[in-house]
Design a protein around this motif. Structure first.
Motif, mmCIF file in Angstrom:
data_model
loop_
_atom_site.group_PDB
_atom_site.id
_atom_site.type_symbol
_atom_site.label_atom_id
_atom_site.label_comp_id
_atom_site.label_asym_id
_atom_site.label_seq_id
_atom_site.Cartn_x
_atom_site.Cartn_y
_atom_site.Cartn_z
ATOM 1 N N ASP A 77 -25.727 -32.681 -33.253
ATOM 2 C CA ASP A 77 -25.351 -33.251 -32.190
ATOM 3 C C ASP A 77 -23.776 -33.351 -32.097
ATOM 4 N N SER A 173 -30.347 -34.597 -27.592
ATOM 5 C CA SER A 173 -29.623 -33.574 -27.045
ATOM 6 C C SER A 173 -30.664 -32.529 -26.458
ATOM 7 N N TRP A 178 -27.480 -34.860 -22.900
ATOM 8 C CA TRP A 178 -27.809 -36.111 -23.574
ATOM 9 C C TRP A 178 -28.766 -37.113 -23.068
#
Length: 220
Positions: A77, A173, A178
């Motif tokens: 992330d 994601s 996202w």
């Protein structure tokens, strides 16, 4: 010669840094010129530092090669967040490098079957600003962890403004995109919200508990 062995042989031949034409490589490998083109595409897609085009030749360029890495979901992330920010930089070289890095990461990730087909459809739409929405990340994470409802103000892809009350369930994601998966109390259904289209995410003084049909595990 097996394809894997052929690819290794190609890498060995290209390591001298010289320009190699597919017409010269084909007889060395005992394959067609078209097969050399396909092999070169495989090497480039795998992140091997090869540059060139059919008809002009290929060469190995000076690049940094990293050993295999094992990233946690949180580390991945962070990597995507950094790429999203740099990809919007005013410097065109930095932006281009961030986008090529994103493609390499996407190709290196293991293939996964995604049940949420609608999420993929949303993720594949063009982004207006990949880094926008990062300011909401902390609020969204806290609300998911604390099981706190949110008042969401967001826009659809056409730009229309919408207000809704949601139960935030997951942040994920998809490449540089996202998505927030939530149960939308305003519509009574599961929805995926693009973070770059969220204008405001305001915590409400109301918590939520798991209810059949509204849990992430109930998402079809």
């Amino acid at each position: 010669m097996a394809r894997t062995d052929r690819l290794v042989t190609l890498i060995t031949l290209l390591r001298d840094g010289a320009l190699h034409r597919a017409q010269d490589l084909a007889p060395l490998l005992d394959v067609s010129v078209r097969t050399v083109y396909r092999d070169m595409d495989r090497l480039i897609s795998a992140g091997v530092p090869v540059e060139g085009t059919p008809g002009t030749g290929y060469r190995m360029v000076d690049r940094i090669a990293l050993p295999p890495l094992h990233l946690s979901p949180a580390e991945l992330d962070v990597l995507h967040l950094g790429i999203a920010i740099v990809s919007e930089a005013a410097d065109p070289d930095l932006s281009a490098a961030a986008q090529t890095l994103a493609r390499k990461i996407d190709m290196a990730l293991p293939a996964e079957s995604v049940a949420e087909a609608e999420a993929w459809k949303t993720a594949l739409t063009p982004l207006a600003n990949a880094a926008r929405g990062l300011s909401h990340m902390a609020n969204l994470r806290d609300a998911i962890a604390g099981r706190q409802k949110l008042h969401l103000t967001c826009r659809d892809v056409a730009g229309a403004l919408e207000h809704c009350t949601i139960r935030p369930l997951r942040l994920a994601s998809w490449g540089r995109v996202w998505l927030l998966t939530a149960w939308c109390e305003s519509r009574g259904e599961f929805r995926d919200f693009r973070l770059d289209l969220i204008e405001a995410a305001t915590p409400l003084p109301e918590l939520f508990a798991d209810e059949p049909g509204k849990r992430l595990s109930d998402r079809a």
